[in-house]
Design an enzyme around this catalytic site. Structure first.
Site, PDB file in Angstrom:
ATOM      1  N   PHE A   1       0.778  -1.167  -0.057  1.00 45.37           N
ATOM      2  CA  PHE A   1      -0.074  -0.116   0.056  1.00 45.37           C
ATOM      3  C   PHE A   1       0.992   1.341   0.016  1.00 45.37           C
ATOM      4  O   PHE A   1       1.877   1.350   0.718  1.00 45.37           O
ATOM      5  CB  PHE A   1      -1.008  -0.009   1.250  1.00 45.37           C
ATOM      6  CG  PHE A   1      -0.396  -0.222   2.462  1.00 45.37           C
ATOM      7  CD1 PHE A   1       0.135  -1.447   3.052  1.00 45.37           C
ATOM      8  CD2 PHE A   1      -0.326   1.245   3.220  1.00 45.37           C
ATOM      9  CE1 PHE A   1       0.736  -1.442   4.439  1.00 45.37           C
ATOM     10  CE2 PHE A   1       0.242   0.912   4.722  1.00 45.37           C
ATOM     11  CZ  PHE A   1       0.751  -0.288   5.104  1.00 45.37           C
ATOM     12  N   PRO A   2       0.210   2.403  -0.708  1.00 44.45           N
ATOM     13  CA  PRO A   2       1.104   3.514  -0.684  1.00 44.45           C
ATOM     14  C   PRO A   2       1.353   4.086   0.729  1.00 44.45           C
ATOM     15  O   PRO A   2       0.269   4.082   1.445  1.00 44.45           O
ATOM     16  CB  PRO A   2       0.243   4.544  -1.652  1.00 44.45           C
ATOM     17  CG  PRO A   2      -0.708   3.461  -2.334  1.00 44.45           C
ATOM     18  CD  PRO A   2      -0.456   2.449  -1.477  1.00 44.45           C
ATOM     19  N   CYS A   3       2.338   4.715   1.032  1.00 45.36           N
ATOM     20  CA  CYS A   3       2.775   5.172   2.588  1.00 45.36           C
ATOM     21  C   CYS A   3       2.115   6.546   2.232  1.00 45.36           C
ATOM     22  O   CYS A   3       2.940   7.403   1.728  1.00 45.36           O
ATOM     23  CB  CYS A   3       4.163   5.052   2.647  1.00 45.36           C
ATOM     24  SG  CYS A   3       4.680   5.436   4.357  1.00 45.36           S
ATOM     25  N   GLN A   4       0.902   6.790   3.137  1.00 45.13           N
ATOM     26  CA  GLN A   4       0.460   8.278   3.360  1.00 45.13           C
ATOM     27  C   GLN A   4       0.697   8.790   4.772  1.00 45.13           C
ATOM     28  O   GLN A   4       0.429   7.839   5.475  1.00 45.13           O
ATOM     29  CB  GLN A   4      -0.905   8.380   2.886  1.00 45.13           C
ATOM     30  CG  GLN A   4      -1.239   7.857   1.498  1.00 45.13           C
ATOM     31  CD  GLN A   4      -2.763   7.869   1.322  1.00 45.13           C
ATOM     32  OE1 GLN A   4      -3.546   6.872   1.485  1.00 45.13           O
ATOM     33  NE2 GLN A   4      -3.388   8.715   0.660  1.00 45.13           N
TER      34      GLN A   4
ATOM     35  N   ASN B   1       5.812  -2.899   2.752  1.00 44.60           N
ATOM     36  CA  ASN B   1       6.045  -1.205   2.885  1.00 44.60           C
ATOM     37  C   ASN B   1       7.537  -0.784   2.835  1.00 44.60           C
ATOM     38  O   ASN B   1       8.486  -1.748   3.227  1.00 44.60           O
ATOM     39  CB  ASN B   1       5.022  -0.637   3.962  1.00 44.60           C
ATOM     40  CG  ASN B   1       4.428   0.787   3.455  1.00 44.60           C
ATOM     41  OD1 ASN B   1       5.422   1.847   3.031  1.00 44.60           O
ATOM     42  ND2 ASN B   1       3.256   0.912   3.143  1.00 44.60           N
TER      43      ASN B   1
END
Ligand SMILES: C[S@@+](CC[C@H](N)C(=O)[O-])C[C@H]1O[C@@H](n2cnc3c(N)ncnc32)[C@H](O)[C@@H]1O
Length: 381
Positions: free
Chosen positions: A72-75, A113
Site C-alpha cells: 500500500f502507498p505510504c501516506q 512497505n
C-alpha cells in the site's frame, strides 16, 4: 487439494501476482488506479486479470478470498489523538485495507512497505497500523527483508507484515533457530509467553526489525539480516551491449572530472566517485562490483550513474527488471521511460514469495493434518 484464492490490492505490475503464481495461489481479483501499470498487468496476466480504478469504488465488489496481498502507498496519518501514540488513519489507503479485512475476513494477509515505517514519527505510524490490524483478530508478524538477501543485486529494505487467523499461538513464521540464538538474552522467553508482551496502544518509541502482535499485545526485537539465496553482483545482470542512448553526454563526462574518486562500499553499493563541492560540481558514480542502491520511481534517469568498463552510463530498463527480479520483457507493453517508474515502485517477487511460502506451508500442513485426522476417525468407526 483446493487452491487458496488471493486478491492483490495496489497491484502495480504484479510483484505479488508473480509470487502468488509461484506458490500455487489462484489470484481472482486485482486492482490499481494507474493506467500504465494496469496495461502492463493485463499484458502479462490476461485482459480480465485486473480492475482499473480507485480502490474506494470497489470495496463492495471484491470477491471472498483466502489471501489478501498489497504494497500500500505510504501516506501520512493525521496527528490527531497522537498523545497516546496512535494516529488517525481515517481517509488513508491503509484504512481501505482495514475495511476490506474487516468485511472479507481472509485467512491470511501479506503487506509490504518501506522499512522506515517502523521508525517514522518515532514509531507512531507503525503503532497505529499494528493496533488497527490486531483489533481485527489476526496474529501479526513483521520482519525487515533486504532484496540483496534474495539473490538480487540491490540494497532494498522493506518491512513485510503478515497476518493469520492462527490467533491462539505465538509461533513465528519468520524466526529461525539461528535468529533465536542471536536474540538478546531473555527475548526468546518473552516471545513464547503472551503474558509478557507489551500493550501496543500504551507503548512508545520505534519498532525493531522483527516482531509479532496479537490481541492488542506485541513483542519486538532486532534480528540480523540473513542470506536466503546466494548473493549476486550488479555486474552479473548487466546487458552485454546496451544502446548508446544510455551513455552520458559529453557534458556529463566533463562534470565527472570534478568528482572525487573514493572507491568505497556502503550497504554493499560500490561508490567510485563522490560529488564534491555541491550539486553542480561533479557527480556520484557507482561501480558494478557491488549491488545497486534502492531503485526508486524517481531517481532512475537523472541521478544514478554507473561506470561499466570504460563507459559511463545509466542502467537500462531491462537491467531494472533484472535487479528487481522480474522477467526482462515484463513491462514491454509500455515505453522504456515508463518502465523505470513501474519497476522502482514494485515489490521484488522473490522477497514476498519467501514470506508467502512460510504461511502457505503451514496452511497445507494444517489441511493435511485435518485429512489424516479424518482418516484416523474413519478407521476407528
Ligand atoms: C507501491 S506501489 C505497489 C506496486 C506493486 N506492489 C508492484 O509490485 O508493482 C502502489 C500502487 O498503488 C496504486 N494506487 C495508489 N492509489 C490508489 C488508489 N486510490 N486505488 C488503487 N490503486 C492505487 C499506485 O498506482 C501504485 O501502483
Amino acid at each position: 487439494m483446493e487452491r487458496l484464492t488471493s486478491v492483490e490490492l495496489f497491484a502495480g505490475i504484479g510483484g505479488f501476482r508473480i509470487a502468488a503464481d509461484e506458490n500455487g495461489l489462484n489470484t481472482i481479483w486485482a486492482n490499481d488506479i494507474d493506467h500504465t501499470a494496469v496495461t502492463v498487468y493485463r499484458n502479462n496476466f490476461g485482459e480480465n486479470s485486473i480492475v482499473e480504478g480507485d480502490i474506494h469504488d470497489y470495496i463492495d465488489s471484491i470477491p471472498d478470498h483466502d489471501f489478501l496481498t498489497g504494497g500500500f502507498p505510504c501516506q501520512p496519518f493525521s496527528k490527531a489523538g497522537k498523545k497516546q501514540g496512535i494516529a488517525d488513519y481515517r481517509g488513508t489507503l491503509f484504512e481501505v485495507i482495514v475495511q476490506i479485512l474487516a468485511k472479507k475476513n481472509p485467512r491470511y494477509f501479506l503487506l509490504e512497505n518501506v522499512n522506515s515505517l517502523l521508525f517514522m514519527d518515532n514509531g507512531t505510524h507503525f503503532r497505529t497500523i499494528l493496533s488497527a490490524l490486531s483489533k481485527l483478530d489476526y496474529k501479526i508478524e513483521w520482519r525487515v527483508f533486504n532484496a540483496a538477501s534474495f539473490g538480487l543485486p540491490q540494497h532494498r529494505e522493506r518491512v513485510v507484515i503478515v497476518g493469520s487467523k492462527d490467533v491462539d499461538s505465538s509461533d513465528s513464521y519468520f524466526l529461525s533457530p539461528e535468529d533465536e540464538a542471536n536474540l538478546a538474552e531473555g527475548v526468546v522467553d518473552i516471545v513464547s509467553r503472551f503474558e509478557r508482551w507489551n500493550a501496543i496502544e500504551t507503548s512508545s518509541g520505534k519498532f525493531k526489525t522483527w516482531g509479532m502482535a496479537n490481541k492488542g499485545l506485541f513483542v519486538s526485537a532486532d534480528v540480523l539480516e540473513k542470506q536466503y539465496l546466494p548473493p549476486v553482483k550488479l555486474s552479473s545482470v548487466l546487458e552485454d551491449a546496451p544502446d548508446p542512448s544510455f551513455d552520458f553526454t559529453e557534458d556529463t563526462i566533463e562534470r565527472i572530472k570534478s568528482s572525487q574518486y573514493v572507491n568505497r562500499y556502503f550497504n554493499g553499493v560500490q561508490i567510485l566517485y563522490n560529488q564534491s563541492g555541491g550539486a553542480r560540481m561533479g557527480y556520484s558514480i557507482f561501480g558494478v562490483d557491488g549491488i545497486a542502491p534502492t531503485l526508486t520511481a524517481s531517481t532512475s534517469r537523472h541521478y544514478e550513474r554507473y561506470q561499466v568498463g570504460n563507459r559511463f552510463r545509466r542502467l537500462t530498463n531491462v537491467e531494472y527488471a533484472r535487479i528487481q527480479g522480474f522477467p526482462d520483457q515484463h513491462c514491454d507493453a509500455t515505453t522504456p521511460y515508463n518502465q523505470y517508474k513501474l519497476y522502482g515502485n514494485a515489490v521484488p517477487p522473490k522477497m514476498v514469495s519467501y514470506a508467502m511460502k512460510k504461511l502457505i506451508n503451514k496452511e497445507y500442513r494444517r489441511i493435511e493434518k485435518q485429512t489424516y485426522d479424518m482418516f484416523d476417525y474413519l478407521e476407528v468407526i
